[in-house]
Design an enzyme around this catalytic site. Structure first.
Site, short mmCIF file in Angstrom:
data_model
loop_
_atom_site.label_atom_id
_atom_site.label_comp_id
_atom_site.label_asym_id
_atom_site.label_seq_id
_atom_site.Cartn_x
_atom_site.Cartn_y
_atom_site.Cartn_z
CB SER A 71 24.60 75.66 45.05
OG SER A 71 24.68 76.39 46.25
CE1 TYR A 105 29.29 72.64 45.93
CE2 TYR A 105 28.85 74.75 46.98
CZ TYR A 105 28.41 73.54 46.49
OH TYR A 105 27.07 73.23 46.56
CE LYS A 131 27.01 71.75 43.15
NZ LYS A 131 26.57 70.41 42.71
C1 UD1 Z 1 27.04 77.10 52.89
C2 UD1 Z 1 27.96 77.33 51.73
C3 UD1 Z 1 27.21 77.11 50.44
C4 UD1 Z 1 26.61 75.71 50.42
C5 UD1 Z 1 25.70 75.55 51.63
C6 UD1 Z 1 25.17 74.15 51.71
C7 UD1 Z 1 29.60 79.00 52.51
C8 UD1 Z 1 30.13 80.37 52.34
N1 UD1 Z 1 28.50 78.67 51.79
O1 UD1 Z 1 26.01 78.07 52.85
O2 UD1 Z 1 28.06 77.26 49.35
O3 UD1 Z 1 25.88 75.51 49.25
O4 UD1 Z 1 26.45 75.82 52.82
O5 UD1 Z 1 24.04 74.12 52.52
O6 UD1 Z 1 30.13 78.21 53.25
N2 UD1 Z 1 26.45 79.43 61.06
C9 UD1 Z 1 26.80 79.66 62.39
N3 UD1 Z 1 27.48 78.67 63.05
C10 UD1 Z 1 27.84 77.48 62.47
C11 UD1 Z 1 27.48 77.27 61.11
C12 UD1 Z 1 26.79 78.27 60.43
O7 UD1 Z 1 26.49 80.71 62.95
O8 UD1 Z 1 28.46 76.65 63.13
C13 UD1 Z 1 25.68 80.47 60.34
C14 UD1 Z 1 26.39 81.03 59.12
O9 UD1 Z 1 27.20 82.10 59.46
C15 UD1 Z 1 25.19 81.41 58.24
C16 UD1 Z 1 24.13 80.38 58.59
O10 UD1 Z 1 24.50 79.87 59.87
O11 UD1 Z 1 24.71 82.69 58.60
C17 UD1 Z 1 24.04 79.22 57.60
O12 UD1 Z 1 25.34 78.66 57.41
P1 UD1 Z 1 25.55 77.31 56.58
O13 UD1 Z 1 24.61 76.27 57.06
O14 UD1 Z 1 27.00 76.98 56.61
O15 UD1 Z 1 25.07 77.67 55.10
P2 UD1 Z 1 25.55 78.84 54.11
O16 UD1 Z 1 26.67 79.61 54.66
O17 UD1 Z 1 24.33 79.58 53.70
#
Ligand code: UD1
Length: 344
Positions: free
Chosen positions: A129, A153, A157
């Site tokens: 990842s 996690y 990896k």
């Molecule tokens: C997260 C994990 C990462 C994992 C990946 C799987 C963390 C810190 N990282 O990555 O280890 O491999 O998921 O795909 O959790 N967001 C919102 N609202 C929400 C959900 C997300 O605004 O309800 C935003 C987040 O702040 C971020 C973006 O959307 O900026 C993507 O979030 P997310 O899909 O959770 O992925 P990652 O944080 O990149």
């Protein structure tokens, strides 16, 4: 060309798409899955989509009591190698229960290695990842970027990558690809397989999709004061079918190279997309409202990360081809046709 592949976690979101890609390319797959976070229904649907099914061994790679059965089944399958996706993957859970994460993700890999040794099939494409990069690099990040995951996690990896690197250094018969996924989204265009998270989704796309379909009332945007073009977090979303094709390209690469050792590749689209841009695209694709509000930043989040995917293009001949609109259209088709995932 590698044709007979063990797919651990093959009933899961990414695994089911990898199986379709392998079977369509004329390969055979033996799925090893304990259905901890996946459904046997995915395997039926894989058969419908690909026109051929995967074999199944229902077993837990992390359970020592299952090891002998797994090793026997792997030997009997006469594989060329494995795609290793089985494992726990919830970031928040890993912070709360770190030992569980280590005691599942690492032993599952030990058992797979033993089974492949016994089958004389020393080839693994490992599901790593981009989370291994933590927040240490400016984007676009390439494979030489500093590693430093910020949660257990991500550390599992990284530790597995390092272990596989050591294995390849110790015994040149081993061929390894560590694939660092960015943010997989979307679904097979058939709408028959897709992501079906347990409980309330943590990740952006499944959350947006459940808001669009009316299962959840509104999306919280975690922060609009990041130093990005619109203040919201920027990520590298990659269509899961592109990602699946990257696994087949990695298997082909390992099969054709004489002594590749252990290699590492970013699998991303190479483009940063903000939360607001993702919402706008999903709205267009679904023709639904996505009610949302600004909320505080989520602990552990970083402002921006996206890949430099050039190495995969150069050595694997692979690159992502599907657009953000494709990702949203396909994710929406899966969600709207299966509002409750595989329970429908
Ligand atoms: C997260 C994990 C990462 C994992 C990946 C799987 C963390 C810190 N990282 O990555 O280890 O491999 O998921 O795909 O959790 N967001 C919102 N609202 C929400 C959900 C997300 O605004 O309800 C935003 C987040 O702040 C971020 C973006 O959307 O900026 C993507 O979030 P997310 O899909 O959770 O992925 P990652 O944080 O990149």
């Amino acid at each position: 060309m590698a044709r007979r592949i063990i797919v651990t976690g093959g009933a899961g979101y990414i695994g089911s798409h990898v199986c379709v890609e392998l079977l369509r390319a004329g390969g055979k797959a033996l799925v090893i899955d304990n259905f901890a976070n996946s459904s046997p229904k995915a395997l039926e649907r894989i058969r419908d989509i690909a026109g051929a099914g995967a074999e199944l061994l229902r077993a837990d790679l992390a359970d020592a009591n299952d090891a002998a059965r797994i090793i026997d089944a792997v030997k009997a399958f006469r594989p060329d190698g494995a795609v290793h996706l089985a494992g726990l993957k919830a970031v928040g859970e890993s912070v709360a229960e770190p030992v569980r994460y280590y005691s599942v993700n690492l032993p599952a890999t030990f058992t797979l290695i033993r089974a492949l040794e016994a089958a004389n099939a020393r080839m693994i494409v490992f599901s790593s990842s981009a989370t291994v990069y933590g927040d240490l690099n400016a984007s676009p990040v390439d494979e030489t970027g500093a590693v430093g995951p910020t949660n257990p996690y991500g550390r599992t990896k990284l530790f597995i990558e390092e272990m596989l690197n050591d294995l390849a250094r110790a015994d040149a018969r081993w061929k390894i690809c560590n694939l660092r996924y960015f943010n997989p989204v979307g679904a097979d265009p058939s709408g028959r397989i897709g992501e079906d998270p347990n409980g309330v989704p943590n990740n952006l796309f499944p959350f947006i999709a459940q808001v669009a379909v009316g299962r959840l009332p509104r999306l919280k945007i975690y922060g609009d004061d990041y130093p990005t073009r619109d203040g919201t977090g920027v990520r590298d979303y990659i269509h899961v079918c592109d990602l699946a094709a990257g696994h087949v390209a990695a298997l082909d690469y390992l099969a054709r190279e004489k002594a590749p050792g252990a290699q590492c590749f970013n699998l991303g689209a190479g483009k940063g997309i903000s939360v607001l841009e993702a919402i706008a695209a999903f709205k267009r694709a679904s023709n639904r409202d996505i009610p949302h509000e600004i909320a505080p930043r989520r602990a552990g989040d970083i402002a921006e990360i996206y890949a430099k995917p050039d190495r995969a293009q150069k050595l694997l001949g692979w690159r992502a081809t599907r657009t953000l609109d494709d990702m949203c259209a396909d994710h929406w088709r899966w969600q709207s046709e299966n509002p409750n995932g595989y329970q429908d």
